[in-house]
Design a protein around this motif. Structure first.
Motif, PDB file in Angstrom:
ATOM      1  N   PRO A 117       0.821  -1.221   0.000  1.00 28.15           N
ATOM      2  CA  PRO A 117       0.000   0.000   0.000  1.00 28.15           C
ATOM      3  C   PRO A 117       0.854   1.269   0.000  1.00 28.15           C
ATOM      4  N   PHE A 118       1.961   1.238   0.740  1.00 34.01           N
ATOM      5  CA  PHE A 118       2.866   2.397   0.757  1.00 34.01           C
ATOM      6  C   PHE A 118       3.585   2.547  -0.577  1.00 34.01           C
ATOM      7  N   LEU A 119       4.126   1.453  -1.097  1.00 35.08           N
ATOM      8  CA  LEU A 119       4.882   1.523  -2.342  1.00 35.08           C
ATOM      9  C   LEU A 119       4.027   2.058  -3.487  1.00 35.08           C
ATOM     10  N   THR A 120       2.802   1.576  -3.597  1.00 37.18           N
ATOM     11  CA  THR A 120       1.963   2.011  -4.720  1.00 37.18           C
ATOM     12  C   THR A 120       1.455   3.442  -4.546  1.00 37.18           C
ATOM     13  N   LYS A 121       1.398   3.934  -3.300  1.00 40.84           N
ATOM     14  CA  LYS A 121       1.113   5.355  -3.086  1.00 40.84           C
ATOM     15  C   LYS A 121       2.318   6.201  -3.477  1.00 40.84           C
ATOM     16  N   LEU A 122       3.493   5.717  -3.124  1.00 43.42           N
ATOM     17  CA  LEU A 122       4.716   6.466  -3.411  1.00 43.42           C
ATOM     18  C   LEU A 122       4.999   6.512  -4.900  1.00 43.42           C
ATOM     19  N   TYR A 123       4.786   5.375  -5.583  1.00 50.61           N
ATOM     20  CA  TYR A 123       5.097   5.289  -7.007  1.00 50.61           C
ATOM     21  C   TYR A 123       3.920   4.726  -7.807  1.00 50.61           C
ATOM     22  N   PRO A 124       2.845   5.514  -7.934  1.00 47.25           N
ATOM     23  CA  PRO A 124       1.664   5.015  -8.663  1.00 47.25           C
ATOM     24  C   PRO A 124       1.884   4.888 -10.168  1.00 47.25           C
ATOM     25  N   HIS A 125       2.915   5.545 -10.708  1.00 40.58           N
ATOM     26  CA  HIS A 125       3.130   5.521 -12.152  1.00 40.58           C
ATOM     27  C   HIS A 125       4.330   4.666 -12.555  1.00 40.58           C
ATOM     28  N   ALA A 126       4.869   3.907 -11.617  1.00 43.83           N
ATOM     29  CA  ALA A 126       5.929   2.960 -11.951  1.00 43.83           C
ATOM     30  C   ALA A 126       5.316   1.725 -12.611  1.00 43.83           C
ATOM     31  N   LYS A 127       6.163   0.832 -13.106  1.00 44.21           N
ATOM     32  CA  LYS A 127       5.721  -0.439 -13.662  1.00 44.21           C
ATOM     33  C   LYS A 127       5.849  -1.521 -12.587  1.00 44.21           C
ATOM     34  N   TYR A 128       4.910  -2.478 -12.596  1.00 47.65           N
ATOM     35  CA  TYR A 128       4.911  -3.546 -11.596  1.00 47.65           C
ATOM     36  C   TYR A 128       4.730  -4.902 -12.269  1.00 47.65           C
ATOM     37  N   VAL A 129       5.681  -5.797 -12.024  1.00 49.62           N
ATOM     38  CA  VAL A 129       5.565  -7.186 -12.454  1.00 49.62           C
ATOM     39  C   VAL A 129       5.385  -8.020 -11.194  1.00 49.62           C
ATOM     40  N   VAL A 130       4.245  -8.693 -11.070  1.00 47.89           N
ATOM     41  CA  VAL A 130       3.935  -9.480  -9.877  1.00 47.89           C
ATOM     42  C   VAL A 130       4.157 -10.954 -10.196  1.00 47.89           C
ATOM     43  N   LEU A 131       5.048 -11.579  -9.421  1.00 45.57           N
ATOM     44  CA  LEU A 131       5.399 -12.974  -9.637  1.00 45.57           C
ATOM     45  C   LEU A 131       4.840 -13.830  -8.505  1.00 45.57           C
ATOM     46  N   THR A 132       4.116 -14.887  -8.858  1.00 48.22           N
ATOM     47  CA  THR A 132       3.615 -15.829  -7.852  1.00 48.22           C
ATOM     48  C   THR A 132       4.087 -17.235  -8.183  1.00 48.22           C
ATOM     49  N   ARG A 133       4.088 -18.082  -7.166  1.00 50.85           N
ATOM     50  CA  ARG A 133       4.478 -19.489  -7.307  1.00 50.85           C
ATOM     51  C   ARG A 133       3.648 -20.290  -6.316  1.00 50.85           C
ATOM     52  N   HIS A 134       3.484 -21.572  -6.542  1.00 51.31           N
ATOM     53  CA  HIS A 134       2.720 -22.389  -5.599  1.00 51.31           C
ATOM     54  C   HIS A 134       3.203 -22.088  -4.178  1.00 51.31           C
ATOM     55  N   PRO A 135       2.294 -21.740  -3.255  1.00 49.49           N
ATOM     56  CA  PRO A 135       2.719 -21.341  -1.905  1.00 49.49           C
ATOM     57  C   PRO A 135       3.611 -22.357  -1.208  1.00 49.49           C
ATOM     58  N   LEU A 136       3.329 -23.643  -1.375  1.00 49.88           N
ATOM     59  CA  LEU A 136       4.117 -24.660  -0.677  1.00 49.88           C
ATOM     60  C   LEU A 136       5.454 -24.908  -1.372  1.00 49.88           C
ATOM     61  N   ALA A 137       5.540 -24.622  -2.659  1.00 45.68           N
ATOM     62  CA  ALA A 137       6.835 -24.689  -3.347  1.00 45.68           C
ATOM     63  C   ALA A 137       7.764 -23.609  -2.812  1.00 45.68           C
ATOM     64  N   ILE A 138       7.198 -22.433  -2.560  1.00 47.26           N
ATOM     65  CA  ILE A 138       7.987 -21.341  -1.991  1.00 47.26           C
ATOM     66  C   ILE A 138       8.527 -21.740  -0.626  1.00 47.26           C
ATOM     67  N   PHE A 139       7.636 -22.278   0.202  1.00 51.89           N
ATOM     68  CA  PHE A 139       8.064 -22.602   1.557  1.00 51.89           C
ATOM     69  C   PHE A 139       9.056 -23.765   1.559  1.00 51.89           C
ATOM     70  N   SER A 140       8.860 -24.747   0.709  1.00 53.23           N
ATOM     71  CA  SER A 140       9.797 -25.865   0.613  1.00 53.23           C
ATOM     72  C   SER A 140      11.187 -25.365   0.242  1.00 53.23           C
ATOM     73  N   SER A 141      11.256 -24.460  -0.722  1.00 56.41           N
ATOM     74  CA  SER A 141      12.544 -23.902  -1.132  1.00 56.41           C
ATOM     75  C   SER A 141      13.200 -23.145   0.016  1.00 56.41           C
ATOM     76  N   PHE A 142      12.404 -22.392   0.752  1.00 54.82           N
ATOM     77  CA  PHE A 142      12.910 -21.632   1.902  1.00 54.82           C
ATOM     78  C   PHE A 142      13.480 -22.572   2.963  1.00 54.82           C
ATOM     79  N   ALA A 143      12.728 -23.600   3.301  1.00 52.77           N
ATOM     80  CA  ALA A 143      13.152 -24.528   4.354  1.00 52.77           C
ATOM     81  C   ALA A 143      14.382 -25.322   3.946  1.00 52.77           C
TER      82      ALA A 143
END
Length: 336
Positions: A117-143
């Protein structure tokens, strides 16, 4: 004249989601300059007006109240406050970008996902690429990257799924700024097509060879993924379902995974692209044919594990007193 924020590109993602891979592919484009995770935005998000710095060496409650009163008296209120913060970050980003001669500066700092919420208020005209991955794949990689595959200890240290999935899902639903959503699974299976989408969103010419980041990207040492991304020169699908094999072979990990998913709302899982009824499909479908991930062992992970081992209960263990004493002498010696 183009403003600094119109030349900024933010990759929004959780840790261990493939963001360094994506950074290297986008950063291989001739119009893009990037740098290891700058972490410029997160400190500004906690200066007091929007939140508080709980451990700051001053009365943060009084400070926050005073800042809000001061800002309320400015001619444009919060907009003037954001202008002041933006002047700082514009100077930092702009002066890093200008010598490169490139069109975009790309900032890939996963921690920004928790201050969106802060970032998009600060830079509303920037470009944003949102990357998602299976939630449990993320956690498995972290662990497996940092905790020798100990899911319980990794979750105690940082509940990634419960923190990042709701924060990023909200951005994807509400779209406070224009963005392009990239799914890791699709990115590694069809990298050229996904990068074409990203470059079209950025309004730059498509450069299909950018997927071969090993031949084009020149990395700098700094925060980011020092573990797996350098092992390949382009995206691979090897790690897509290793997390599923891990859960199929370990009932305790499966139980913890189920508790994590229970704490995430149906709406957030749906937005993320993994509805509740499909989250564990891969465990049933591919677990028997996929090898479970092995804990990563290299200089970085060994260093991280040693640090975590030393940090555990440090105030109750003998070496804690020694570290405090050494810190005292260092403070005295380095004092201006």
């Amino acid at each position: 004249m183009t403003s600094v924020q119109e030349r900024l590109l933010f990759v929004v993602s959780p840790p261990r989601s493939g963001s360094t891979l994506l950074q290297r592919m986008i950063g291989s484009h001739s119009a893009v300059f990037t740098h290891p995770e700058p972490h410029l935005i997160t400190p500004m998000a906690y200066l007091g007006f929007y939140d508080t710095v709980d451990k700051a060496p001053f009365d943060h409650i009084n400070s926050a109240e005073a800042i809000r009163l001061f800002v309320s008296s400015l001619p444009r209120g919060e907009e003037d406050y954001l202008d002041a913060l933006r002047a700082y970050s514009d100077a930092m980003y702009g002066r890093m970008l200008e010598p490169s001669g490139k069109r975009y500066f790309m900032d890939k700092t996963p921690a920004y996902a928790l201050v969106l919420p802060f970032l998009t208020k600060l830079y509303p005209h920037a470009k944003y690429v949102v990357l998602t991955r299976h939630p449990l794949a993320i956690f498995s990689s972290f662990a497996n990257s940092f905790f020798d595959g100990d899911w319980a200890r990794a979750h105690e240290f940082n509940p990634l799924v419960e923190r990042y999935v709701p924060a990023i899902a909200k951005m994807l639903r509400e779209r406070p700024v224009p963005l392009v959503h990239v799914k890791y699974e699709t990115l590694v299976e069809a990298p050229e097509a996904q990068m074409e989408r990203v470059f079209a969103y950025m309004d730059v010419e498509n450069e299909p060879e950018a997927v071969n980041y090993g031949e084009r990207f020149r990395s700098k040492k700094g925060p980011g993924d020092p573990i797996t991304v350098s092992q390949h020169s382009r995206p691979v699908t090897d790690s897509l379902h290793k997390w599923a094999a891990e859960l199929a072979k370990d009932a305790k990990k499966r139980a913890l995974a189920e508790r994590m998913i229970e704490r995430v709302s149906d709406e957030d899982l749906e937005t993320w692209g993994w509805p509740r009824e499909r989250v564990f499909d891969a465990v049933r479908e591919v677990a028997s044919s996929v090898e479970a991930p092995k804990p990563v062992v290299n200089a970085y992970t060994i260093q991280r594990k040693v640090m975590l081992a030393l940090k555990k209960d440090i105030h109750q263990r003998p070496h804690g007193a020694l570290v405090k004493r050494i810190r005292y002498y260092c403070d005295v010696l380095l004092r201006e």
